[in-house]
Design a protein around this motif. Structure first.
Motif, PDB file in Angstrom:
ATOM      1  N   MET A 146       0.826  -1.208   0.000  1.00  0.00           N
ATOM      2  CA  MET A 146       0.000   0.000   0.000  1.00  0.00           C
ATOM      3  C   MET A 146       0.859   1.255   0.000  1.00  0.00           C
ATOM      4  O   MET A 146       0.585   2.209  -0.736  1.00  0.00           O
ATOM      5  N   ARG A 149       2.193   1.673  -3.469  1.00  0.00           N
ATOM      6  CA  ARG A 149       1.159   2.141  -4.401  1.00  0.00           C
ATOM      7  C   ARG A 149       0.908   3.631  -4.259  1.00  0.00           C
ATOM      8  O   ARG A 149       0.729   4.339  -5.244  1.00  0.00           O
ATOM      9  N   VAL A 150       0.873   4.104  -3.028  1.00  0.00           N
ATOM     10  CA  VAL A 150       0.594   5.521  -2.785  1.00  0.00           C
ATOM     11  C   VAL A 150       1.754   6.396  -3.239  1.00  0.00           C
ATOM     12  O   VAL A 150       1.549   7.477  -3.783  1.00  0.00           O
ATOM     13  N   PHE A 181      -5.168   8.888  -6.248  1.00  0.00           N
ATOM     14  CA  PHE A 181      -5.018   7.631  -5.531  1.00  0.00           C
ATOM     15  C   PHE A 181      -5.257   7.832  -4.036  1.00  0.00           C
ATOM     16  O   PHE A 181      -5.922   7.020  -3.392  1.00  0.00           O
ATOM     17  N   ARG A 184      -9.034   8.191  -3.423  1.00  0.00           N
ATOM     18  CA  ARG A 184      -9.775   6.935  -3.583  1.00  0.00           C
ATOM     19  C   ARG A 184      -9.485   5.935  -2.464  1.00  0.00           C
ATOM     20  O   ARG A 184     -10.327   5.105  -2.148  1.00  0.00           O
ATOM     21  N   ASN A 185      -8.286   5.993  -1.895  1.00  0.00           N
ATOM     22  CA  ASN A 185      -7.887   4.991  -0.896  1.00  0.00           C
ATOM     23  C   ASN A 185      -7.646   5.594   0.479  1.00  0.00           C
ATOM     24  O   ASN A 185      -6.818   5.094   1.228  1.00  0.00           O
ATOM     25  N   ASP A 187      -9.345   5.512   3.140  1.00  0.00           N
ATOM     26  CA  ASP A 187      -9.630   4.623   4.269  1.00  0.00           C
ATOM     27  C   ASP A 187      -8.543   3.594   4.462  1.00  0.00           C
ATOM     28  O   ASP A 187      -8.358   3.029   5.483  1.00  0.00           O
TER      29      ASP A 187
END
Length: 187
Positions: A146, A149-150, A181, A184-185, A187
């Motif tokens: 994660m 990805r960020v 990104f 959208r993510n 949380d």
């Protein structure tokens, strides 16, 4: 640098002073690295690197290098020595470690590894067992993925700033990708 730019802009009215992309991205990564969860990942990376990446523990390093060659078409690829002073050093290292996950896991399942662990001293065994438990922690790998990805769009911005040819025209695109990104993510 900003003041020097302002002095030049005072004399040449068509010049404008901008923040450097490298500096802004470096500040971003410094802020992300201060997060407690990311600090924990950095500590774990340092432990894993100490066993498999630096060569200071010769046998685990050699076994890992053999596995990376098997997993990468004969090419030995190692972990990256990250430093707090290098821009995004740990995030680049996280990316490499995630890429080498299968080789790391394969290393600790070989018969040679079992033979090594039988002969390792008590001090080394405790350290190595802690590192192996990190590697078996699925939550760590999920968190690492994660984080990568960020931060990947920001790493691309950093690469654009390092290029010899013009690449800054893509800067806005990757900044928007990062913002998108994160939204959208969240949380």
């Amino acid at each position: 640098m900003q003041r020097a730019g302002q002095l030049i802009a005072a004399h040449y009215q068509r010049v404008s002073v901008l923040h450097g992309a490298e500096h802004v991205v470096s500040l971003f990564f410094a802020d992300v690295a201060k997060m407690p969860e990311v600090k924990a990942l950095i500590r774990r990376y340092r432990c894993i690197y100490g066993v498999f990446g630096s060569g200071s523990m010769h046998k685990p390093y050699a076994l890992f290098q053999d596995q990376t060659a098997l997993h990468n078409g004969g090419r030995k690829i190692g972990l990256i020595r990250a430093a707090d002073t290098r821009m995004a050093g740990y995030f680049i290292a996280f990316n490499r470690m995630l890429r080498l996950r299968q080789a790391l896991e394969a290393t600790v399942t070989t018969p040679q590894w079992n033979d090594f662990m039988k002969t390792a001293g008590r001090q080394h065994s405790a350290r190595i067992n802690r590192v192996v438990s990190f590697m078996k922690d699925e939550e760590m790998w999920t968190a690492l993925e994660m984080v990568i990805r960020v931060t990947l769009p920001c790493l691309r911005v950093l690469r654009l700033a390092d290029r010899a040819d013009a690449g800054m025209d893509k800067l806005y695109y990757f900044v928007r990708k990062t913002d998108d990104f994160l939204e959208r993510n969240a949380d």
